[in-house]
Scaffold this active site. Structure first.
Site, PDB file in Angstrom:
ATOM      1  N   ILE A   1       8.020 -12.182  -2.835  1.00  0.00           N
ATOM      2  CA  ILE A   1       7.978 -11.792  -1.412  1.00  0.00           C
ATOM      3  C   ILE A   1       6.550 -11.414  -1.023  1.00  0.00           C
ATOM      4  CG2 ILE A   1       8.778 -10.080   0.267  1.00  0.00           C
ATOM      5  CD1 ILE A   1      11.445 -10.057  -1.227  1.00  0.00           C
TER       6      ILE A   1
ATOM      7  N   THR B   1       0.837  -1.206   0.000  1.00  0.00           N
ATOM      8  CA  THR B   1       0.000   0.000   0.000  1.00  0.00           C
ATOM      9  C   THR B   1       0.869   1.253   0.000  1.00  0.00           C
ATOM     10  OG1 THR B   1      -1.640  -1.246   1.235  1.00  0.00           O
ATOM     11  CG2 THR B   1      -1.911   1.130   1.196  1.00  0.00           C
ATOM     12  N   ALA B   2       1.940   1.233   0.779  1.00  0.00           N
ATOM     13  CA  ALA B   2       2.801   2.422   0.874  1.00  0.00           C
ATOM     14  C   ALA B   2       3.434   2.735  -0.475  1.00  0.00           C
ATOM     15  CB  ALA B   2       3.876   2.204   1.941  1.00  0.00           C
TER      16      ALA B   2
ATOM     17  N   SER C   1       8.606  -7.285  -5.479  1.00  0.00           N
ATOM     18  CA  SER C   1       8.842  -8.698  -5.716  1.00  0.00           C
ATOM     19  C   SER C   1       7.570  -9.486  -5.437  1.00  0.00           C
ATOM     20  CB  SER C   1       9.971  -9.178  -4.797  1.00  0.00           C
ATOM     21  OG  SER C   1       9.903 -10.571  -4.649  1.00  0.00           O
TER      22      SER C   1
ATOM     23  N   THR D   1      -4.591   3.413  11.756  1.00  0.00           N
ATOM     24  CA  THR D   1      -3.968   4.701  11.426  1.00  0.00           C
ATOM     25  C   THR D   1      -2.769   4.606  10.481  1.00  0.00           C
ATOM     26  OG1 THR D   1      -2.910   4.397  13.566  1.00  0.00           O
ATOM     27  CG2 THR D   1      -4.653   6.043  13.439  1.00  0.00           C
TER      28      THR D   1
ATOM     29  N   GLU E   1      -6.790  -2.864   6.167  1.00  0.00           N
ATOM     30  CA  GLU E   1      -8.024  -2.751   5.397  1.00  0.00           C
ATOM     31  C   GLU E   1      -9.026  -1.772   5.994  1.00  0.00           C
ATOM     32  OE1 GLU E   1      -9.105  -6.964   4.644  1.00  0.00           O
ATOM     33  OE2 GLU E   1      -7.771  -6.719   2.903  1.00  0.00           O
TER      34      GLU E   1
ATOM     35  N   LYS F   1     -17.138   3.321   6.321  1.00  0.00           N
ATOM     36  CA  LYS F   1     -16.818   3.127   7.745  1.00  0.00           C
ATOM     37  C   LYS F   1     -17.155   4.418   8.498  1.00  0.00           C
ATOM     38  CE  LYS F   1     -12.865   2.648  10.877  1.00  0.00           C
ATOM     39  NZ  LYS F   1     -11.410   2.620  10.987  1.00  0.00           N
TER      40      LYS F   1
HETATM   41  C1  LIG Z   1      -1.927  -6.995  12.067  1.00  0.00           C
HETATM   42  C2  LIG Z   1      -1.936  -5.720  11.298  1.00  0.00           C
HETATM   43  C3  LIG Z   1      -3.151  -5.117  10.966  1.00  0.00           C
HETATM   44  C4  LIG Z   1      -3.159  -3.891  10.291  1.00  0.00           C
HETATM   45  N1  LIG Z   1      -4.337  -3.277  10.056  1.00  0.00           N
HETATM   46  C5  LIG Z   1      -4.342  -2.017   9.544  1.00  0.00           C
HETATM   47  C6  LIG Z   1      -5.541  -1.309   9.347  1.00  0.00           C
HETATM   48  O1  LIG Z   1      -6.628  -1.806   9.594  1.00  0.00           O
HETATM   49  N2  LIG Z   1      -5.452  -0.060   8.849  1.00  0.00           N
HETATM   50  C7  LIG Z   1      -4.269   0.541   8.549  1.00  0.00           C
HETATM   51  O2  LIG Z   1      -4.249   1.712   8.161  1.00  0.00           O
HETATM   52  N3  LIG Z   1      -3.122  -0.138   8.664  1.00  0.00           N
HETATM   53  C8  LIG Z   1      -3.125  -1.384   9.152  1.00  0.00           C
HETATM   54  N4  LIG Z   1      -1.958  -2.063   9.268  1.00  0.00           N
HETATM   55  C9  LIG Z   1      -0.765  -1.522   8.647  1.00  0.00           C
HETATM   56  C10 LIG Z   1      -0.811  -1.850   7.135  1.00  0.00           C
HETATM   57  O3  LIG Z   1      -0.659  -3.220   6.955  1.00  0.00           O
HETATM   58  C11 LIG Z   1       0.258  -1.098   6.370  1.00  0.00           C
HETATM   59  O4  LIG Z   1       0.117   0.269   6.614  1.00  0.00           O
HETATM   60  C12 LIG Z   1       0.124  -1.254   4.876  1.00  0.00           C
HETATM   61  O5  LIG Z   1      -0.153  -2.549   4.505  1.00  0.00           O
HETATM   62  C13 LIG Z   1       1.373  -0.781   4.191  1.00  0.00           C
HETATM   63  O6  LIG Z   1       2.367  -1.718   4.241  1.00  0.00           O
HETATM   64  P1  LIG Z   1       3.727  -1.445   3.473  1.00  0.00           P
HETATM   65  O7  LIG Z   1       3.411  -1.096   2.071  1.00  0.00           O
HETATM   66  O8  LIG Z   1       4.522  -0.489   4.269  1.00  0.00           O
HETATM   67  O9  LIG Z   1       4.452  -2.858   3.566  1.00  0.00           O
HETATM   68  P2  LIG Z   1       4.188  -4.254   2.800  1.00  0.00           P
HETATM   69  O10 LIG Z   1       2.763  -4.488   2.478  1.00  0.00           O
HETATM   70  O11 LIG Z   1       4.881  -5.277   3.637  1.00  0.00           O
HETATM   71  O12 LIG Z   1       4.948  -4.086   1.430  1.00  0.00           O
HETATM   72  C14 LIG Z   1       6.339  -4.252   1.320  1.00  0.00           C
HETATM   73  C15 LIG Z   1       6.710  -4.334  -0.133  1.00  0.00           C
HETATM   74  O13 LIG Z   1       8.131  -4.401  -0.232  1.00  0.00           O
HETATM   75  C16 LIG Z   1       8.455  -5.463  -1.092  1.00  0.00           C
HETATM   76  N5  LIG Z   1       9.780  -5.993  -0.725  1.00  0.00           N
HETATM   77  C17 LIG Z   1      10.249  -6.316   0.495  1.00  0.00           C
HETATM   78  N6  LIG Z   1      11.515  -6.797   0.394  1.00  0.00           N
HETATM   79  C18 LIG Z   1      11.839  -6.747  -0.920  1.00  0.00           C
HETATM   80  C19 LIG Z   1      12.991  -7.103  -1.681  1.00  0.00           C
HETATM   81  N7  LIG Z   1      14.073  -7.625  -1.097  1.00  0.00           N
HETATM   82  N8  LIG Z   1      12.960  -6.919  -3.000  1.00  0.00           N
HETATM   83  C20 LIG Z   1      11.870  -6.396  -3.633  1.00  0.00           C
HETATM   84  N9  LIG Z   1      10.754  -6.051  -2.969  1.00  0.00           N
HETATM   85  C21 LIG Z   1      10.737  -6.225  -1.633  1.00  0.00           C
HETATM   86  C22 LIG Z   1       7.348  -6.494  -0.902  1.00  0.00           C
HETATM   87  O14 LIG Z   1       7.282  -7.404  -1.964  1.00  0.00           O
HETATM   88  C23 LIG Z   1       6.159  -5.556  -0.856  1.00  0.00           C
HETATM   89  O15 LIG Z   1       5.768  -5.214  -2.169  1.00  0.00           O
HETATM   90  C24 LIG Z   1      -1.929  -3.295   9.919  1.00  0.00           C
HETATM   91  C25 LIG Z   1      -0.723  -3.922  10.225  1.00  0.00           C
HETATM   92  C26 LIG Z   1      -0.715  -5.110  10.915  1.00  0.00           C
HETATM   93  C27 LIG Z   1       0.604  -5.743  11.238  1.00  0.00           C
END
Ligand SMILES: Cc1cc2nc3c(=O)[nH]c(=O)nc-3n(C[C@H](O)[C@H](O)[C@H](O)COP(=O)(O)OP(=O)(O)OC[C@H]3O[C@@H](n4cnc5c(N)ncnc54)[C@H](O)[C@@H]3O)c2cc1C
Length: 499
Positions: free
Chosen positions: A44, A17-18, A41, A339, A51, A80
């Site tokens: 990964i 998502t980020a 990737s 959040t 959500e 929501k």
């Molecule tokens: C239990 C739980 C519940 C949550 N519920 C909520 C909620 O209800 N509302 C909310 O706002 N937030 C919630 N969050 C937080 C939410 O999950 C994150 O804000 C959101 O999913 C963003 O994640 P991200 O993009 O930072 O990381 P990730 O989704 O982990 O993405 C990481 C990315 O980096 C890539 N990557 C990693 N290593 C490599 C590599 N070596 N080479 C290439 N690519 C790589 C992966 O493939 C992936 O594409 C929750 C978190 C947890 C733990």
């Protein structure tokens, strides 16, 4: 940081998502002025949760010019209106943290002061009865109201939301590279990141890098060692199990957060399924017990449940050298108030606001870090409140959180409210006065006094005011359709083949 290097090539590492929120926003706002690449990737994958959102996402979509029904259909989204907290004050008690305003404020004093005065005069009506979003939420109703009088957020399918953002970003010129980042190459002179080295000897150079690699923090931590401040002493939950299941009833316009003896469970209703999970402290509950508890309380599972380990805390620097960490790579406060997507949104918009014309300065980084840190600290305090202010003492977990020291900033807020009924929103804080009031009263804090201006109203004037405000809420909610029927009409989507 090399301050003389113009920023033209931006490389985003990670496509959760980020990563895709950042890519979509940069591509839409900066267009051809930057060369934007996102590396992710599939092997990964993403974390697969995240959500439940909060209202500022509505504005993020508007900034990007995203039509709401299209976005909601694509993400199987529902509306929501807040969060229903079960068993937090004590077992069997529920309260609702809504996104709405309650009653009518005076500039000198929030509505709670007038309500408290009414209570002292024998009025028995609940504080809840004065908020449209709250009453509508509990009744399972929803509609957009004129002049944006309904304040809402969304529940989204995280995977589908990511796909939707990817489509937008690619249409606006972002380039996606599939591959695993094997190494991060630093410039030997400046110490900045020079390139990402992918499996198969590919090299992706950039001027500015955005670390969206999730908890791994491959760039900000793995390569730049920005450091992490651990908040585990305030946020003892460190584990979760997530699952997707069938609905147990029609999707309601709220997230449910159900406390248990060592954490809590979430339920997030989407159009096509329920997102569910359990958050717990591994020091107080075993993984097997958490699994049993989760699986005995959800509908038929649609996927294999999966475990997530996490740490509450923040990167010491979220913008360090030529790297900005966004999303889980930048820090995490457990998801009780949903959040993190909001923190991503803040970081994305903040980064674009600080996008330099030509080069990056240390001042930008310092300002970004200060603002980002303030946001996450305020959210941290709000989340800790739910654990600290409760009558629960029925398990070692709840006895531990009741006794733990809390940040001075939160201590001060609780004491002020307890003594005077006052809450002040500081420094563009995310949570409004009414959020604090609903949660503090919901968790069991009873103000000992209220603002004397409430006594200016004669008894008959107070009666009329309270009655009028309640009537407004009741009559507005009576006009609203059922939430699920409104969603079906407005943005109903076919169930996806795979999601
Ligand atoms: C239990 C739980 C519940 C949550 N519920 C909520 C909620 O209800 N509302 C909310 O706002 N937030 C919630 N969050 C937080 C939410 O999950 C994150 O804000 C959101 O999913 C963003 O994640 P991200 O993009 O930072 O990381 P990730 O989704 O982990 O993405 C990481 C990315 O980096 C890539 N990557 C990693 N290593 C490599 C590599 N070596 N080479 C290439 N690519 C790589 C992966 O493939 C992936 O594409 C929750 C978190 C947890 C733990």
């Amino acid at each position: 940081m090399n301050e003389d290097k113009p920023v033209r090539r931006i490389v985003i590492a990670g496509g959760g998502t980020a990563g895709w929120m950042m890519a979509a926003a940069i591509a839409r706002t900066m267009g051809h002025t930057v060369d934007l690449t996102l590396v992710e990737s599939e092997a990964i994958g993403t974390i697969g949760v995240g959500e439940s959102t909060i209202p500022p996402l509505v504005n993020f979509n508007r900034i990007l010019g995203i039509p709401e029904p299209e976005f909601m259909r694509a993400a199987q989204a529902t509306f929501k209106l807040g969060i229903l907290f079960d068993n937090w004050k004590h077992d069997g008690h529920s309260y609702f943290h809504s996104f709405g305003l309650s009653g009518k404020d005076h500039w000198s004093a929030g509505f709670q002061h007038f309500w408290l005065h009414g209570k002292a005069r024998g009025h028995a009506q609940s504080y809840d009865d004065y908020c449209v979003e709250l009453v509508a939420g509990l009744q399972g109703k929803f509609a957009h109201l004129p002049e944006e009088r309904m304040n809402y957020a969304y529940h989204v399918d995280a995977t589908l939301y990511g796909r939707f953002l990817r489509k937008l970003a690619e249409a606006d010129g972002a380039r996606r590279v599939e591959g695993k980042i094997a190494r991060v190459e630093l410039d030997s002179e400046s110490g900045d990141i020079a390139a990402l080295l992918l499996d198969g000897d590919r090299r992706i150079e950039g001027d500015m890098f955005v670390d969206c690699t999730g908890f791994r923090g491959l760039l900000i931590d793995g390569a730049l060692h920005a450091g992490f401040e651990d908040w585990g002493h305030w946020l003892p939950n460190d584990s979760a199990i997530a699952v997707q299941s069938d609905h147990l009833g029609p999707p309601m316009p709220y997230t449910q957060a159900i406390a248990h003896d060592a954490g809590w469970q979430w339920r997030i209703p989407l159009q096509h399924r329920m997102g569910a999970g359990i958050v717990y402290s591994s020091g107080y509950l075993s993984r097997d017990a958490a699994y049993e508890r989760l699986m005995s309380s959800v509908g038929t599972p649609r996927i294999e449940p999966f475990d997530i380990k996490f740490r509450g805390g923040v990167r010491r620097k979220q913008w360090f050298r030529n790297c900005v960490a966004v999303g889980l790579a930048g820090g995490f406060v457990e998801p009780l108030e949903a959040t993190t997507v909001h923190l991503i949104q803040r970081a994305v918009l903040r980064f674009i606001r600080m996008m330099p014309n030509g080069r990056v300065s240390e001042c930008d980084a310092a300002e970004f870090n200060d603002q980002q840190r303030l946001d996450i600290e305020q959210i941290r305090d709000f989340v800790i409140l739910h654990y600290k202010a409760t009558n629960r003492r029925d398990s070692p977990f709840w006895r531990h959180v009741a006794n733990m020291p809390i940040p001075a900033s939160l201590e001060q807020k609780i004491e002020l409210f307890r003594e005077t009924g006052r809450v002040f929103r500081k420094n563009e804080e995310l949570f409004a006065e009414n959020s604090w009031v609903q949660v503090m009263m919901g968790q069991g804090i009873e103000p000992q006094s209220y603002h004397p201006i409430a006594e200016k109203l004669r008894d008959d004037e107070l009666d009329r005011l309270l009655q009028m405000l309640r009537d407004n809420v009741t009559s507005t909610v009576a006009t609203l359709p059922e939430h699920h029927a409104y969603v079906a009409r407005y943005c109903g989507a076919e169930a996806p083949a795979t999601a």
